[in-house]
Motif scaffolding. Structure first.
Motif, short mmCIF file in Angstrom:
data_model
loop_
_atom_site.label_atom_id
_atom_site.label_comp_id
_atom_site.label_asym_id
_atom_site.label_seq_id
_atom_site.Cartn_x
_atom_site.Cartn_y
_atom_site.Cartn_z
N TYR B 6 0.85 -1.19 0.00
CA TYR B 6 0.00 0.00 0.00
C TYR B 6 0.88 1.24 0.00
CZ TYR B 6 0.99 1.11 4.91
OH TYR B 6 1.62 1.46 6.07
N VAL B 27 -3.86 0.43 -2.67
CA VAL B 27 -3.51 -0.94 -2.30
C VAL B 27 -3.36 -1.73 -3.59
CG1 VAL B 27 -4.28 -3.01 -1.11
CG2 VAL B 27 -4.76 -0.78 -0.13
N SER B 28 -2.31 -2.56 -3.64
CA SER B 28 -2.06 -3.27 -4.90
C SER B 28 -1.54 -4.67 -4.63
CB SER B 28 -1.04 -2.50 -5.73
OG SER B 28 -0.74 -3.22 -6.93
N ASP B 29 -1.87 -5.56 -5.57
CA ASP B 29 -1.31 -6.92 -5.53
C ASP B 29 -0.23 -7.08 -6.60
OD1 ASP B 29 -4.06 -8.58 -7.33
OD2 ASP B 29 -2.72 -6.93 -7.86
N ARG B 34 -6.39 -0.63 -5.89
CA ARG B 34 -7.65 -0.15 -5.33
C ARG B 34 -7.38 1.10 -4.51
NH1 ARG B 34 -10.67 -5.53 -2.96
NH2 ARG B 34 -10.58 -6.75 -4.89
N VAL B 36 -8.44 3.04 -1.22
CA VAL B 36 -9.10 2.89 0.08
C VAL B 36 -9.23 4.29 0.67
CG1 VAL B 36 -9.02 1.79 2.33
CG2 VAL B 36 -7.93 0.68 0.36
N ARG B 37 -10.44 4.72 0.91
CA ARG B 37 -10.66 6.08 1.39
C ARG B 37 -10.80 6.09 2.90
NH1 ARG B 37 -12.68 9.11 -3.02
NH2 ARG B 37 -12.60 7.83 -4.90
N LEU B 93 -6.44 -9.38 -1.80
CA LEU B 93 -6.56 -7.92 -1.96
C LEU B 93 -7.67 -7.36 -1.07
CD1 LEU B 93 -5.11 -5.76 -3.51
CD2 LEU B 93 -6.69 -6.09 -5.41
N ASP B 94 -8.75 -8.13 -0.91
CA ASP B 94 -9.82 -7.65 -0.03
C ASP B 94 -9.29 -7.49 1.39
OD1 ASP B 94 -12.44 -9.62 -1.64
OD2 ASP B 94 -11.66 -7.62 -2.08
N GLU B 97 -7.14 -4.46 1.69
CA GLU B 97 -7.95 -3.24 1.78
C GLU B 97 -8.45 -3.05 3.22
OE1 GLU B 97 -10.68 -3.09 -1.56
OE2 GLU B 97 -11.95 -1.68 -0.46
N ARG B 98 -8.94 -4.11 3.81
CA ARG B 98 -9.47 -4.02 5.19
C ARG B 98 -8.35 -3.67 6.15
NH1 ARG B 98 -12.34 -8.60 3.70
NH2 ARG B 98 -10.76 -9.95 4.64
N ARG B 101 -7.49 -0.05 5.94
CA ARG B 101 -8.57 0.77 6.49
C ARG B 101 -8.57 0.69 8.02
NH1 ARG B 101 -12.55 -1.01 3.52
NH2 ARG B 101 -12.49 0.72 2.03
#
Lengths: 245, 276
Positions: B6, B27-29, B34, B36-37, B93-94, B97-98, B101
């Motif tokens: 990230y 965020v990247s694989d 993606r 993330v806000r 990736l999910d 992201e979490r 965040r």
């Protein structure tokens, strides 16, 4: 000592901060002068004297015809190099076509395009157009920055450019609301067409003195010729921009 | 070594103070990226005024145009910078992201909401009004159509179905208009609501009643929408007589001409009425 009136600020001492974190080809840096005024500084060693000359004339003529260009200044006494100072446009973000209907100053924005047509600035990409919320994102004031690549700084090339030919447009920002800008461009072009030659020569002389460019009169002649034809020039320029995809 | 990384997006309120405020992250694989806000954005007082709060919102909006892990959209300019890449210790990736965040970005659930938002973004109606102003027709446009009182109360029976953002009266007809802002977080909810109100009005007006031809309905898409969003709006709004893409020169000009012509017919009728 200069023979020409000094309309550009003269600054002797600055405090340096970070480089401006954008890709613009010149290493611009945030500085504050001894009076607390905030500037973006470009050194001659990065821009060349041509860039300094362009910035100076763009600023002086631009303010005369109502274009939204920031205050300009010269940092004097920099060892080995002079520097151009552009007053910081605070709280600004770059142009985006999504913001085209939020402009508060379309008249001034139009004047920016007239200025670009006269001084052959083909570098009006989105990074050289700033938007400032006043007070929010639905109400944006446009500012025109970075005139350092206008062809007027390269005197030989500017003189060789036909007086009735518009600048190249490939690099220009997309999505400008040209319908709303046309009246402002025409008004500014009329002001330019009526410029007093003595005044224009003072602008050119101050810029040339700063950039150590000797050809004040030939450059004044060439700019004057484009100013006299500015109404038609800017109209055709906007037509060309309208065809951009 | 994790395949996921990230980069924090730092808003720059003031280049002279050195202040940085995390507002989002990429965020990247290694392939997909993606955005993330942050769930909490700094308030105007923290940043130095309402203009800077507006700038944060504009930066967040510009993040719709993120196309890679190595740079921010050009329109962001010097207002935001990317921190260096760091690994995320997860397996998909999910989860990445979490993780970002929960552990990196400001999280109001963890620290509590101490500072209420002191500025709000302009609402949809305001953004639509600004578009009409910039096109030079706002003089003909009224805010908020209220059926029980506007247009002489001739459409009072529609009052149960809600209000409409803007309207233009002709000599004996009405153009009811709703702006749609594709980049708003509430875009889908907005379209649903407009669909409901337009549909309700048209149902109530009927097909063959005298009032059926009194009102026409227009939804106009402000700039910034993807092709998918535009197609989605057209598909969801059969109740609108016009769905206008303001980024399309022909559609925009025709729409503005319609507003202007309608407004002028009303002015002419008023002059005639005044003289007679």
């Amino acid at each position: 000592m200069s023979l020409f009136p000094q309309r550009l600020h003269r600054v002797h001492q600055v405090t340096e901060y970070d480089f401006v974190p954008v890709q613009n080809g010149h290493r611009a840096r945030y500085v504050i002068d001894e009076h607390g005024k905030k500037w973006v500084r470009k050194l001659e060693e990065d821009t060349g004297f041509q860039g300094l000359l362009a910035e100076a004339i763009v600023t002086l003529l631009g303010r005369h015809i109502g274009a939204p260009v920031p205050d300009g200044g010269i940092q004097v006494g920099v060892v080995g190099s002079q520097a151009w100072l552009s007053a910081l446009v605070e709280d600004a973000i770059h142009w985006s076509p999504a913001r085209r209907y939020h402009l508060l100053n379309p008249t001034e924005a139009g004047a920016m395009l007239a200025l670009d047509a006269i001084l052959l600035n083909d570098d009006r990409h989105s990074g050289n157009i700033l938007l400032v919320p006043d007070p929010d994102e639905a109400h944006l004031r446009l500012h025109a920055i970075d005139g350092g690549n206008a062809l007027v700084g390269w005197v030989g090339d500017y003189l060789a450019w036909p007086a009735d030919e518009i600048p190249r447009i490939e690099n220009q920002a997309r999505g400008l609301p040209l319908d709303a800008l046309r009246e402002g461009a025409a008004t500014a072009a009329r002001v330019a067409s009526e410029i007093d030659r003595v005044l224009l020569r003072e602008f050119v002389g101050e810029g040339c003195g700063f950039a150590r460019e000797p050809d004040v009169d030939p450059l004044t002649d060439a700019i004057e010729a484009r100013c006299r034809g500015a109404v038609d020039l800017s109209s055709r320029y906007l037509d060309a921009l309208g065809a951009l995809k | 070594m994790s395949a996921f990384s990230y980069r924090t997006v730092q808003f720059v309120p003031d280049p002279y103070s050195g202040a940085r405020v995390p507002v989002a992250a990429l965020v990247s694989d290694g392939e997909a990226v993606r955005v993330v806000r942050s769930a909490q954005l700094p308030g105007a007082q923290c940043l130095g005024g309402p203009r800077r709060a507006a700038l944060v919102r504009m930066v967040m909006e510009a993040l719709h145009d993120v196309s890679g892990f190595d740079r921010l959209p050009h329109s962001v300019g010097a207002r935001a910078i990317l921190d260096g890449a760091r690994e995320v210790p997860v397996s998909d990736l999910d989860a990445a992201e979490r993780w970002v965040r929960d552990h990196i970005l400001p999280n109001p659930e963890k620290v509590g909401r101490e500072e209420p938002a002191s500025t709000r973004a302009p609402n949809r109606a305001t953004l639509g009004r600004r578009f009409l102003e910039s096109c030079g027709v706002s003089e003909y446009v009224h805010a908020t159509f209220r059926p029980e009182s506007d247009f002489g109360g001739r459409l009072t029976r529609l009052s149960a179905y809600g209000e409409i953002s803007h309207w233009v009266a002709g000599s004996d007809s009405l153009l009811l208009m709703e702006p749609i802002v594709p980049r708003r977080a509430q875009f889908r909810e907005d379209v649903r609501e407009i669909t409901r109100v337009f549909g309700s009005y048209r149902f109530a007006l009927g097909e063959s009643t005298p009032e059926a031809n009194l009102a026409r309905f227009a939804a106009y898409l402000l700039p910034g929408g993807s092709d998918e969003q535009k197609a989605d709006v057209v598909a969801r709004l059969p109740a609108a007589h016009f769905v206008v893409d303001t980024e399309n020169d022909v559609q925009r000009r025709d729409f503005i001409a319609l507003v202007r012509d309608l407004g002028r017919t009303a002015e002419r009728q008023q002059r005639v009425d005044a003289e007679s």
